[in-house]
Design an enzyme around this catalytic site. Sequence first.
Site, PDB file in Angstrom:
ATOM      1  N   ASP A 102      -8.988 -19.927   3.459  1.00  0.00           N
ATOM      2  CA  ASP A 102      -9.933 -19.985   2.335  1.00  0.00           C
ATOM      3  C   ASP A 102      -9.328 -20.858   1.246  1.00  0.00           C
ATOM      4  O   ASP A 102      -8.217 -20.580   0.775  1.00  0.00           O
ATOM      5  CB  ASP A 102     -10.182 -18.583   1.784  1.00  0.00           C
ATOM      6  N   ASP A 204     -14.433 -22.458  -1.125  1.00  0.00           N
ATOM      7  CA  ASP A 204     -15.176 -21.563  -1.994  1.00  0.00           C
ATOM      8  C   ASP A 204     -15.963 -22.343  -3.051  1.00  0.00           C
ATOM      9  O   ASP A 204     -15.421 -23.231  -3.719  1.00  0.00           O
ATOM     10  CB  ASP A 204     -14.181 -20.615  -2.666  1.00  0.00           C
ATOM     11  N   GLU A 259     -18.796 -23.568   1.098  1.00  0.00           N
ATOM     12  CA  GLU A 259     -19.680 -22.550   0.540  1.00  0.00           C
ATOM     13  C   GLU A 259     -20.464 -23.198  -0.595  1.00  0.00           C
ATOM     14  O   GLU A 259     -19.878 -23.729  -1.543  1.00  0.00           O
ATOM     15  CB  GLU A 259     -18.885 -21.360   0.012  1.00  0.00           C
ATOM     16  N   HIS A 332     -17.811 -11.017   2.939  1.00  0.00           N
ATOM     17  CA  HIS A 332     -17.216 -10.164   1.910  1.00  0.00           C
ATOM     18  C   HIS A 332     -18.065 -10.063   0.656  1.00  0.00           C
ATOM     19  O   HIS A 332     -17.798  -9.203  -0.200  1.00  0.00           O
ATOM     20  CB  HIS A 332     -15.827 -10.704   1.544  1.00  0.00           C
ATOM     21  N   ASP A 333     -19.074 -10.900   0.520  1.00  0.00           N
ATOM     22  CA  ASP A 333     -19.941 -10.899  -0.664  1.00  0.00           C
ATOM     23  C   ASP A 333     -21.317 -10.294  -0.394  1.00  0.00           C
ATOM     24  O   ASP A 333     -22.157 -10.257  -1.299  1.00  0.00           O
ATOM     25  CB  ASP A 333     -20.137 -12.330  -1.184  1.00  0.00           C
TER      26      ASP A 333
END
Length: 563
Positions: A102, A204, A259, A332-333
Amino acid sequence: MPLQPDPEWWKSSVVYQIYPSSFQDSDGDGVGDLAGVIGRLDYLKLLGVDAVWLSPIYPSPWEDNGYDISDYFDIHPRFGTLADWDRLRDGLHERGMRLVMDLVVNHTSDEHPWFTESRSSVDSEKRGYYFWRSPREDGQAPNNWGSVFSGSAWDLDEATGEYYLHLFSRRQPDLNWDDPRVRREVHEIARWWLDRGADGFRMDVVNFVSKSPGLPDGRPVGDFGSPDEHVINGPRLHEFLSEMHETVFAGRNVVTIGEMPGVDVGQARLHTNPDRHELNMVFQFEHVDVDHGPGGKFDPVPLDLRVLKSSLNRWQTELGDCGWNSLYWSNHDQPRVVSRFGDDERYRETSAKTLATTLHMLKGTPFVYQGEELGMTNAHFDDIEDYRDIETLRHYREIRASGRTTAEAVMPAIRRMSRDNARTPMQWDASANAGFTPGTPWISVNSNHTEINAQAAVDDPGSVFHHYRRIIDLRKRYPVIVHGTFAPLLEEHDSIYAYTRTLGEQILLVLANWSGEVAEVNLRPEEFGNSPQLLLGTHREPNTVLAPLRPWESRIYLGRRAK
């Protein structure tokens, strides 16, 4: 098993996302770690996934669960050491799996040395690494932008008398990518991890890195202005991504995943067009926003399957000839998909299987979030004290402070939509703390782990786990699933998701009933080809393709194109 040299390995792969804090604790401190991940690699191999994506494991003060990084070249002590990372890399590569990191570079932690130096003086050589602005004449923030995590997107530094920009937490200052020194720093970070053996990055909120010149006010929304039109897909984004590809990724057999909140399919075509050399795929949010009401995610509305199909089908069709789709229900979100779009009470197993069937047979790279393959559900915590997520807690405090509603009234939406639903510990077995830790877990374990856990699922040939195994195996055996063209069927049906994938003479038919009621299948034979054979189903084999679909039943057929 040696890694395959295919430069487009990510197209035929299934990626498994690990949220390290909640995956497996090896040392009893209640937090998952790299040694714990290493100890579960054979489980991942049994599942059949091709790559692992790790959420951030870097040193961090942990304001936002590691998405506030203070050192990009090391491992947070709670997770282990660089030597542990090397062992994880080797363990994955030896099993034929890849490791995706990430990369969080829209912002840093306020404890990162760059920011510490930047805020030390208005004359600091690193002042330009971040967005510093003088107050307006009335002393207020430089513009009206609001933060994603509520409140203003600006924080005043008393020592220097200027404000700095933070689109997320006040402890996550935004990097200024317009400064070429920042981009060179980011490129060096990425090269360092690739040289160490990483196989790519999930980047991200990467479409936030280019802001509108002058940082003008945004459209008023509530007490602040929305920064979206000035920070999402900004004027230099394509330039920045192309530069990074040329400087860092060109010539390497790696994957790049951006993302991109707010991206539309037209923009995604540009970002993922292989001739443009920007990204391999993007994470878009359109399909996971379909149940957000007028007040946002904490104002959920019932799912309309036709709206969801319209979104996903459009992305399939419009990216079908150019670029590439990422496919995901959970991360995870996001809340757990079987609780969100399925039925986690009456039909938990069959709805979990049908959700997997629907997604994995689409064109693109599927992502499995840890526990999704078990049909893990939302935590359904009743007490706000059980939650840890900064977004959830700030929403709760803001609502309570406004006096608009009671604590009891706000909790149902939090139980349904909080990010912590995805962050409860992985459920390995029926023992105390689900086999996640011998200590006290950093967040409570879901109480249903005695029923829903990996040990029970692996032992049960009919489990959700083995359905995922079979779906992943189909992807490896049938190129039509990877490369076939997509065509929607029954687009206006309110409970059936149906489509075909076609490659050469082969035609794959997917039928999925997204309801607790029997659904009739009204298709013409020419729509699904000749001699269809059942490859996989959630129920006992029906007599014909056109047999009614039982509640939450799904079936995958392979036939030949009608002449």
